[in-house]
Write a protein that holds these residues in place. Structure first.
Motif, PDB file in Angstrom:
ATOM      1  N   LYS A  67     -33.804 -20.392  23.681  1.00 56.07           N
ATOM      2  CA  LYS A  67     -34.347 -20.857  22.401  1.00 56.07           C
ATOM      3  C   LYS A  67     -35.886 -20.815  22.449  1.00 56.07           C
ATOM      4  O   LYS A  67     -36.548 -20.358  21.505  1.00 56.07           O
ATOM      5  N   LEU A  68     -36.453 -21.274  23.549  1.00 54.59           N
ATOM      6  CA  LEU A  68     -37.911 -21.288  23.701  1.00 54.59           C
ATOM      7  C   LEU A  68     -38.457 -19.859  23.800  1.00 54.59           C
ATOM      8  O   LEU A  68     -39.531 -19.558  23.286  1.00 54.59           O
ATOM      9  N   GLU A  69     -37.691 -19.006  24.465  1.00 57.30           N
ATOM     10  CA  GLU A  69     -38.082 -17.597  24.598  1.00 57.30           C
ATOM     11  C   GLU A  69     -38.222 -16.973  23.205  1.00 57.30           C
ATOM     12  O   GLU A  69     -39.179 -16.233  22.919  1.00 57.30           O
ATOM     13  N   ALA A  70     -37.280 -17.320  22.326  1.00 59.27           N
ATOM     14  CA  ALA A  70     -37.289 -16.771  20.957  1.00 59.27           C
ATOM     15  C   ALA A  70     -38.453 -17.331  20.150  1.00 59.27           C
ATOM     16  O   ALA A  70     -38.861 -16.757  19.136  1.00 59.27           O
ATOM     17  N   GLU A  71     -38.994 -18.472  20.600  1.00 60.73           N
ATOM     18  CA  GLU A  71     -40.085 -19.111  19.836  1.00 60.73           C
ATOM     19  C   GLU A  71     -41.440 -18.920  20.519  1.00 60.73           C
ATOM     20  O   GLU A  71     -42.399 -19.619  20.214  1.00 60.73           O
ATOM     21  N   ARG A  72     -41.507 -18.000  21.474  1.00 54.57           N
ATOM     22  CA  ARG A  72     -42.759 -17.744  22.189  1.00 54.57           C
ATOM     23  C   ARG A  72     -43.920 -17.479  21.239  1.00 54.57           C
ATOM     24  O   ARG A  72     -45.033 -17.973  21.452  1.00 54.57           O
ATOM     25  N   ALA A  73     -43.620 -16.698  20.186  1.00 56.91           N
ATOM     26  CA  ALA A  73     -44.669 -16.339  19.221  1.00 56.91           C
ATOM     27  C   ALA A  73     -45.270 -17.582  18.572  1.00 56.91           C
ATOM     28  O   ALA A  73     -46.444 -17.594  18.178  1.00 56.91           O
ATOM     29  N   LYS A  74     -44.455 -18.645  18.475  1.00 65.82           N
ATOM     30  CA  LYS A  74     -44.962 -19.890  17.857  1.00 65.82           C
ATOM     31  C   LYS A  74     -45.628 -20.803  18.891  1.00 65.82           C
ATOM     32  O   LYS A  74     -45.907 -21.959  18.615  1.00 65.82           O
ATOM     33  N   GLY A  75     -45.778 -20.273  20.085  1.00 65.66           N
ATOM     34  CA  GLY A  75     -46.484 -21.061  21.111  1.00 65.66           C
ATOM     35  C   GLY A  75     -45.576 -21.797  22.078  1.00 65.66           C
ATOM     36  O   GLY A  75     -46.051 -22.604  22.886  1.00 65.66           O
ATOM     37  N   ALA A  76     -44.260 -21.572  22.019  1.00 63.75           N
ATOM     38  CA  ALA A  76     -43.342 -22.242  22.951  1.00 63.75           C
ATOM     39  C   ALA A  76     -43.460 -21.619  24.338  1.00 63.75           C
ATOM     40  O   ALA A  76     -43.698 -20.419  24.454  1.00 63.75           O
ATOM     41  N   ASP A  77     -43.328 -22.443  25.368  1.00 66.84           N
ATOM     42  CA  ASP A  77     -43.416 -21.936  26.735  1.00 66.84           C
ATOM     43  C   ASP A  77     -42.107 -22.245  27.477  1.00 66.84           C
ATOM     44  O   ASP A  77     -41.841 -23.393  27.823  1.00 66.84           O
ATOM     45  N   PRO A  78     -41.285 -21.204  27.729  1.00 68.52           N
ATOM     46  CA  PRO A  78     -39.984 -21.425  28.382  1.00 68.52           C
ATOM     47  C   PRO A  78     -40.094 -21.965  29.807  1.00 68.52           C
ATOM     48  O   PRO A  78     -39.123 -22.440  30.358  1.00 68.52           O
ATOM     49  N   GLU A  79     -41.307 -21.874  30.418  1.00 62.49           N
ATOM     50  CA  GLU A  79     -41.451 -22.361  31.798  1.00 62.49           C
ATOM     51  C   GLU A  79     -42.207 -23.688  31.873  1.00 62.49           C
ATOM     52  O   GLU A  79     -42.693 -24.080  32.930  1.00 62.49           O
ATOM     53  N   ASP A  80     -42.258 -24.399  30.749  1.00 62.82           N
ATOM     54  CA  ASP A  80     -42.921 -25.712  30.744  1.00 62.82           C
ATOM     55  C   ASP A  80     -41.844 -26.808  30.844  1.00 62.82           C
ATOM     56  O   ASP A  80     -41.057 -26.996  29.902  1.00 62.82           O
ATOM     57  N   PRO A  81     -41.785 -27.528  31.974  1.00 66.03           N
ATOM     58  CA  PRO A  81     -40.742 -28.556  32.167  1.00 66.03           C
ATOM     59  C   PRO A  81     -40.663 -29.571  31.029  1.00 66.03           C
ATOM     60  O   PRO A  81     -39.570 -30.039  30.681  1.00 66.03           O
ATOM     61  N   ASP A  82     -41.823 -29.888  30.434  1.00 64.85           N
ATOM     62  CA  ASP A  82     -41.824 -30.910  29.373  1.00 64.85           C
ATOM     63  C   ASP A  82     -41.057 -30.479  28.126  1.00 64.85           C
ATOM     64  O   ASP A  82     -40.562 -31.303  27.364  1.00 64.85           O
ATOM     65  N   GLU A  83     -40.957 -29.168  27.911  1.00 60.15           N
ATOM     66  CA  GLU A  83     -40.214 -28.654  26.751  1.00 60.15           C
ATOM     67  C   GLU A  83     -38.714 -28.995  26.893  1.00 60.15           C
ATOM     68  O   GLU A  83     -37.977 -28.996  25.921  1.00 60.15           O
ATOM     69  N   TYR A  84     -38.281 -29.230  28.100  1.00 59.72           N
ATOM     70  CA  TYR A  84     -36.863 -29.545  28.374  1.00 59.72           C
ATOM     71  C   TYR A  84     -36.652 -31.059  28.378  1.00 59.72           C
ATOM     72  O   TYR A  84     -35.726 -31.578  27.755  1.00 59.72           O
ATOM     73  N   ARG A  85     -37.569 -31.743  29.075  1.00 61.22           N
ATOM     74  CA  ARG A  85     -37.440 -33.208  29.178  1.00 61.22           C
ATOM     75  C   ARG A  85     -37.511 -33.861  27.806  1.00 61.22           C
ATOM     76  O   ARG A  85     -36.860 -34.866  27.551  1.00 61.22           O
ATOM     77  N   ALA A  86     -38.281 -33.244  26.912  1.00 57.34           N
ATOM     78  CA  ALA A  86     -38.453 -33.813  25.562  1.00 57.34           C
ATOM     79  C   ALA A  86     -37.131 -33.857  24.798  1.00 57.34           C
ATOM     80  O   ALA A  86     -36.942 -34.685  23.907  1.00 57.34           O
ATOM     81  N   VAL A  87     -36.211 -32.949  25.146  1.00 53.58           N
ATOM     82  CA  VAL A  87     -34.922 -32.935  24.432  1.00 53.58           C
ATOM     83  C   VAL A  87     -33.773 -33.350  25.370  1.00 53.58           C
ATOM     84  O   VAL A  87     -32.628 -32.970  25.190  1.00 53.58           O
ATOM     85  N   ASN A  88     -34.137 -34.162  26.386  1.00 58.94           N
ATOM     86  CA  ASN A  88     -33.118 -34.732  27.282  1.00 58.94           C
ATOM     87  C   ASN A  88     -32.327 -33.695  28.068  1.00 58.94           C
ATOM     88  O   ASN A  88     -31.130 -33.847  28.272  1.00 58.94           O
ATOM     89  N   ILE A  89     -33.000 -32.618  28.460  1.00 60.78           N
ATOM     90  CA  ILE A  89     -32.321 -31.588  29.270  1.00 60.78           C
ATOM     91  C   ILE A  89     -33.048 -31.520  30.612  1.00 60.78           C
ATOM     92  O   ILE A  89     -34.280 -31.535  30.657  1.00 60.78           O
ATOM     93  N   PHE A  90     -32.283 -31.484  31.692  1.00 63.40           N
ATOM     94  CA  PHE A  90     -32.912 -31.419  33.012  1.00 63.40           C
ATOM     95  C   PHE A  90     -33.657 -30.093  33.176  1.00 63.40           C
ATOM     96  O   PHE A  90     -33.163 -29.036  32.799  1.00 63.40           O
ATOM     97  N   TRP A  91     -34.862 -30.171  33.754  1.00 60.21           N
ATOM     98  CA  TRP A  91     -35.635 -28.974  34.071  1.00 60.21           C
ATOM     99  C   TRP A  91     -35.066 -28.372  35.362  1.00 60.21           C
ATOM    100  O   TRP A  91     -34.902 -29.060  36.364  1.00 60.21           O
ATOM    101  N   VAL A  92     -34.723 -27.070  35.287  1.00 63.18           N
ATOM    102  CA  VAL A  92     -34.172 -26.397  36.473  1.00 63.18           C
ATOM    103  C   VAL A  92     -35.172 -25.356  36.961  1.00 63.18           C
ATOM    104  O   VAL A  92     -35.414 -24.351  36.275  1.00 63.18           O
TER     105      VAL A  92
END
Length: 527
Positions: A61-86
């Motif tokens: 999902k984050l990969e698809a939103e890269r253009a909007k500034g999402a970073d698939p390798e940022d742990p906080d992007e996962y923790r913010a939605v209650n998903i464990f960072w792997v």
């Protein structure tokens, strides 16, 4: 595989589809490993697959939103939605790529360490003994392929709780494989459901001081979700309960932490495993609900070291049996309006050994016993000991329900349940509803309807009734015999028919006697 989820339910609520297939395949890979040890190998991998699936979905999902500034390798992007960072080295794709390598054990251990390093709530929880020489690496590779075939953690499967069901099914199967040792922490789902449905823990602090693998907590949260649109919790979908627990066995404590983590249930199980009697990790906790299945008749609880403990308000429990130590520990931790529901061996209802009768009498005279339920036998995997449920109310006039001071409800549910194989019985949803509805009607829940005594099943007794029975709490003593349905045959005719049948049977019996003596005479034994 994910589609096969609506098959007939087995006794633990898991569906008998891919869970069983997965168990059979995983069990075949066990080789000469002890079930208790192997449990962590399998459940650890299932856990890893789950968090990896959830992570990969968010990653895409984050990969698809890269253009909007999402970073698939940022742990906080996962923790913010209650998903464990792997982290990279722990992702399932890395495990799969190395499944056939002799180093696969170390790859998994490193993955577990990396996940614990980056997710503080999992610190010290995950199994890390995959590199052990005793574990056949070829079989481990096969297990990875096997677990890799099930979708567990993506959104669709999370909503179906595929992981929860696989996890629970495996726990129950391990309990069965391990015998008594497993039974100390695995409570059959139907027994937990009875406790949870009767207590109805909508909000507040839920406490289990011998929490095993956490089944009571999972069911409590599931209960709130299942009743989200109904009465009681105001239609909120989020469970408004706080979880407090403790477990004395280190590996079981880790299982509980994993079991709650996969369901994103926040909890306080203490920083480590500890014995509730000798090192109470929640000394000041006053819980709204206590829900527990303590080890039956534990004689190894070192009670002689706790002779003058402040918890023994109703009498010092004997060192030979922890039953009434647990009961008093539960009472001690109840809030002023708290309710407790717990499993005990049947002996607790009538034992007079070592001062237990006196403690029970004191608890009854303090008007704490709200309800007693006798359960049918053969519900547990690991013991044939028949068990009962105790329900304790700190204050029977607390405004939540009707004023029930001086009254106790007795339910005899021994005739309920269905045999699911030669040695195991299960309570159906209908059985569970019947027991819970009876209690709710009796205590005066707003929508529960009217209560009435049913001979052979339930009876509302007074404190005087219990005194009359010498403080014995066995429901069978109170509920009486079930009414026999009138078959419509007039009494005179029935007696005539029965006496004629009896006369006929006695004549046949006399004939048989003669025949036997004749045969004995033939062979020279005529007395």
């Amino acid at each position: 595989m994910e589609g096969r989820t609506d098959m007939a339910k087995n006794n633990n609520g898991a569906t008998l589809g891919f869970e069983r297939a997965l168990w059979q395949a995983a069990d075949a890979l066990r080789s000469n490993m002890d079930a208790a040890e192997y449990k962590h190998v399998v459940l650890g991998l299932i856990f890893l697959k789950y968090i990896s699936d959830a992570f990969e979905e968010q990653h895409a999902k984050l990969e698809a939103e890269r253009a909007k500034g999402a970073d698939p390798e940022d742990p906080d992007e996962y923790r913010a939605v209650n998903i464990f960072w792997v982290p990279k080295e722990a992702r399932w794709s890395n495990l799969k790529a190395n499944a056939k390598q002799p180093t696969i054990g170390k790859v998994i251990d490193d993955a577990m360490l990396a996940i614990e390093r980056d997710n503080p709530s999992l610190k010290g929880v995950l199994p890390k003994d995959y590199a052990h020489p005793r574990l056949d690496k070829q079989r481990l590779g096969q297990l990875i392929d096997l677990v890799g075939n099930i979708g567990l953690g993506d959104k669709a499967n999370r909503s179906k709780d595929i992981l929860g069901r696989v996890y629970e099914y495996f726990l129950s199967q391990f309990a069965s494989a391990e015998g008594k040792k497993g039974g100390q922490f695995y409570t059959p789902r139907c027994v937990v459901q009875v406790l949870v449905e009767m207590l109805a823990p909508y909000k507040g602090r839920v406490y289990d001081p011998c929490c095993g693998s956490g089944g009571m907590f999972v069911q409590s949260v599931e209960f709130v979700k299942a009743h989200a649109s109904g009465n009681g919790n105001g239609g909120k979908a989020k469970a408004d309960v706080s979880i407090f627990g403790q477990e004395s066995n280190h590996t079981t404590w880790r299982l509980a932490k994993m079991n709650l983590a996969i369901r994103q249930i926040e909890n306080n199980l203490g920083k480590e495993h500890a014995d509730s009697f000798h090192r109470d990790l929640h000394p000041d906790l006053k819980a709204d609900y206590v829900i527990a299945n303590p080890p039956f008749n534990d004689s190894d609880w070192r009670g002689d070291l706790l002779k003058d403990d402040k918890r023994w308000k109703y009498g010092t429990p004997p060192a030979s049996n922890a039953n009434f130590a647990w009961v008093q520990h539960f009472i001690h931790h109840l809030a002023p309006t708290g309710l407790a529901g717990f499993v005990l061996a049947n002996g607790s209802m009538s034992s007079n050994q070592s001062g237990e009768g006196e403690i029970r009498k004191n608890i009854i005279e303090a008007d704490l016993v709200d309800c007693m339920v006798a359960l049918p036998g053969q519900l547990f995997y690991s013991t044939q000991i028949p068990v009962c449920l105790w329900f304790i109310a700190r204050d029977k006039k607390n405004g939540r329900f009707r004023d029930r001071r001086g009254q106790t409800l007795f339910i005899d549910a021994r005739k309920l349940g269905t045999m699911i194989d030669r040695v195991h019985r299960d309570l159906t949803d209908e059985d569970i509803r019947k027991i819970a509805d009876t209690y709710h009607a009796w205590r005066g829940d707003k929508v529960a309807g009217d209560y009435k005594d049913i001979p052979g099943f339930c009876k509302s007794a007074t404190l005087d009734d219990i005194r009359h029975h010498n403080y014995i709490l066995t429901p069978g003593r109170y509920v009486g015999a079930a009414e026999v349905e009138d078959d419509g045959e007039p009494f005179e005719e029935k007696m005539k028919r029965l006496t004629a049948e009896l006369r006929e049977q006695m004549a046949q019996s006399a004939k048989l006697d003669q025949l036997i003596w004749a045969n004995l005479e033939d062979i020279g034994y005529d007395g």
